[in-house]
Design a protein around this motif. Sequence first.
Motif, mmCIF file in Angstrom:
data_model
loop_
_atom_site.group_PDB
_atom_site.id
_atom_site.type_symbol
_atom_site.label_atom_id
_atom_site.label_comp_id
_atom_site.label_asym_id
_atom_site.label_seq_id
_atom_site.Cartn_x
_atom_site.Cartn_y
_atom_site.Cartn_z
ATOM 1 N N THR A 73 0.851 -1.181 0.000
ATOM 2 C CA THR A 73 0.000 0.000 0.000
ATOM 3 C C THR A 73 0.894 1.241 0.000
ATOM 4 O OG1 THR A 73 -1.733 1.172 1.207
ATOM 5 C CG2 THR A 73 -0.171 -0.081 2.528
ATOM 6 N N GLY A 74 0.333 2.363 -0.351
ATOM 7 C CA GLY A 74 1.110 3.604 -0.356
ATOM 8 C C GLY A 74 1.235 4.241 1.022
ATOM 9 N N TYR A 75 0.571 3.667 2.019
ATOM 10 C CA TYR A 75 0.442 4.369 3.298
ATOM 11 C C TYR A 75 0.884 3.533 4.495
ATOM 12 C CZ TYR A 75 -1.977 7.455 0.225
ATOM 13 O OH TYR A 75 -2.251 8.292 -0.826
ATOM 14 N N ARG A 76 1.793 4.080 5.289
ATOM 15 C CA ARG A 76 2.339 3.413 6.465
ATOM 16 C C ARG A 76 1.238 3.052 7.471
ATOM 17 N NH1 ARG A 76 5.554 -0.013 7.765
ATOM 18 N NH2 ARG A 76 6.909 0.881 6.215
ATOM 19 N N LYS A 77 0.241 3.926 7.661
ATOM 20 C CA LYS A 77 -0.850 3.640 8.620
ATOM 21 C C LYS A 77 -1.639 2.414 8.179
ATOM 22 C CE LYS A 77 0.163 6.940 11.359
ATOM 23 N NZ LYS A 77 0.805 6.658 12.633
ATOM 24 N N GLN A 78 -1.806 2.233 6.880
ATOM 25 C CA GLN A 78 -2.500 1.052 6.374
ATOM 26 C C GLN A 78 -1.666 -0.204 6.640
ATOM 27 O OE1 GLN A 78 -5.541 1.059 5.509
ATOM 28 N NE2 GLN A 78 -6.011 -0.304 3.820
ATOM 29 N N VAL A 79 -0.354 -0.105 6.454
ATOM 30 C CA VAL A 79 0.544 -1.222 6.774
ATOM 31 C C VAL A 79 0.386 -1.599 8.246
ATOM 32 C CG1 VAL A 79 2.986 -1.890 7.051
ATOM 33 C CG2 VAL A 79 2.238 -0.728 4.962
ATOM 34 N N ASP A 80 0.400 -0.586 9.120
ATOM 35 C CA ASP A 80 0.269 -0.834 10.564
ATOM 36 C C ASP A 80 -1.056 -1.526 10.897
ATOM 37 O OD1 ASP A 80 2.727 0.424 10.812
ATOM 38 O OD2 ASP A 80 1.885 2.304 11.568
ATOM 39 N N LEU A 81 -2.154 -1.031 10.320
ATOM 40 C CA LEU A 81 -3.472 -1.642 10.564
ATOM 41 C C LEU A 81 -3.489 -3.104 10.128
ATOM 42 C CD1 LEU A 81 -6.271 0.898 9.514
ATOM 43 C CD2 LEU A 81 -5.754 0.072 11.799
ATOM 44 N N LEU A 82 -2.951 -3.367 8.951
ATOM 45 C CA LEU A 82 -2.925 -4.735 8.424
ATOM 46 C C LEU A 82 -2.064 -5.649 9.293
ATOM 47 C CD1 LEU A 82 -2.665 -3.933 4.650
ATOM 48 C CD2 LEU A 82 -4.325 -5.501 5.655
ATOM 49 N N GLN A 83 -0.867 -5.182 9.650
ATOM 50 C CA GLN A 83 0.018 -5.998 10.476
ATOM 51 C C GLN A 83 -0.624 -6.314 11.819
ATOM 52 O OE1 GLN A 83 3.582 -3.555 10.317
ATOM 53 N NE2 GLN A 83 4.551 -4.981 8.894
ATOM 54 N N ASN A 84 -1.197 -5.309 12.476
ATOM 55 C CA ASN A 84 -1.848 -5.531 13.766
ATOM 56 C C ASN A 84 -2.998 -6.516 13.641
ATOM 57 O OD1 ASN A 84 -0.083 -3.758 14.990
ATOM 58 N ND2 ASN A 84 -1.468 -2.017 14.836
ATOM 59 N N ARG A 85 -3.781 -6.373 12.590
ATOM 60 C CA ARG A 85 -4.922 -7.258 12.397
ATOM 61 C C ARG A 85 -4.481 -8.703 12.173
ATOM 62 N NH1 ARG A 85 -10.025 -6.385 9.973
ATOM 63 N NH2 ARG A 85 -11.132 -8.342 10.190
ATOM 64 N N LEU A 86 -3.479 -8.908 11.303
ATOM 65 C CA LEU A 86 -3.037 -10.269 11.008
ATOM 66 C C LEU A 86 -2.302 -10.904 12.189
ATOM 67 C CD1 LEU A 86 -2.029 -9.998 7.257
ATOM 68 C CD2 LEU A 86 -4.007 -11.152 8.238
ATOM 69 N N GLU A 87 -1.654 -10.080 13.011
ATOM 70 C CA GLU A 87 -0.992 -10.613 14.208
ATOM 71 C C GLU A 87 -2.001 -11.015 15.274
ATOM 72 O OE1 GLU A 87 1.837 -7.611 15.399
ATOM 73 O OE2 GLU A 87 2.992 -7.869 13.566
ATOM 74 N N SER A 88 -3.162 -10.374 15.293
ATOM 75 C CA SER A 88 -4.138 -10.634 16.355
ATOM 76 C C SER A 88 -5.185 -11.689 15.984
ATOM 77 C CB SER A 88 -4.843 -9.337 16.753
ATOM 78 O OG SER A 88 -5.641 -8.876 15.679
#
Length: 174
Positions: A73-88
């Motif tokens: 994605t072009g956006y770091r906040k989207q990366v963070d949301l995705l990573q947190n979601r997949l980790e949880s």
Amino acid sequence: MSSLPSPWDRTVSWIDTSDSKTLETSINKGVANKVEVDLMCSLLRQLVDDEQAMAQLRQWNDKDTTPAIGVITGYRKQVDLLQNRLESESWAMPIRSMIKIDTIDSYQGSENRIILLSLVRHNTEQKGGFMTDNARVNVALSRAKERLLIVGAGSMWRQTNASNPLARVFNYIN
């Protein structure tokens, strides 16, 4: 490659989120789109729930030096949301080691068998942000070896300048 379920069975697909009433949100000076995160997680879970798809992903993962799936994605906040979601999420455990999540800018020179591209931008002002940059779009669209799934609001691009790179891609796919 028919071992992957739809829409993963096509070389290129655009999953249109235009009907979503939820627009992008600003989070700590960044931009994210929770509707796209939910949809991408649903698409990834579809792979986890499919034995043939998981067998194909494991085969690719074992053969390659990079994870089978890249989520960009072009956006770091989207990366963070995705990573947190997949980790949880417990359902994601079997696929976590097969996924790399990062920004488009960090992905230059990288490739994966499957690329899941989150466009994020969905706003009433039709502001495309990073996704109007030809070089970034080129990097985003050229990282997939086997499959490219684009997740985003087609209406953002259909209604913009026809020379915009994502407008051309959206119109070509549709």
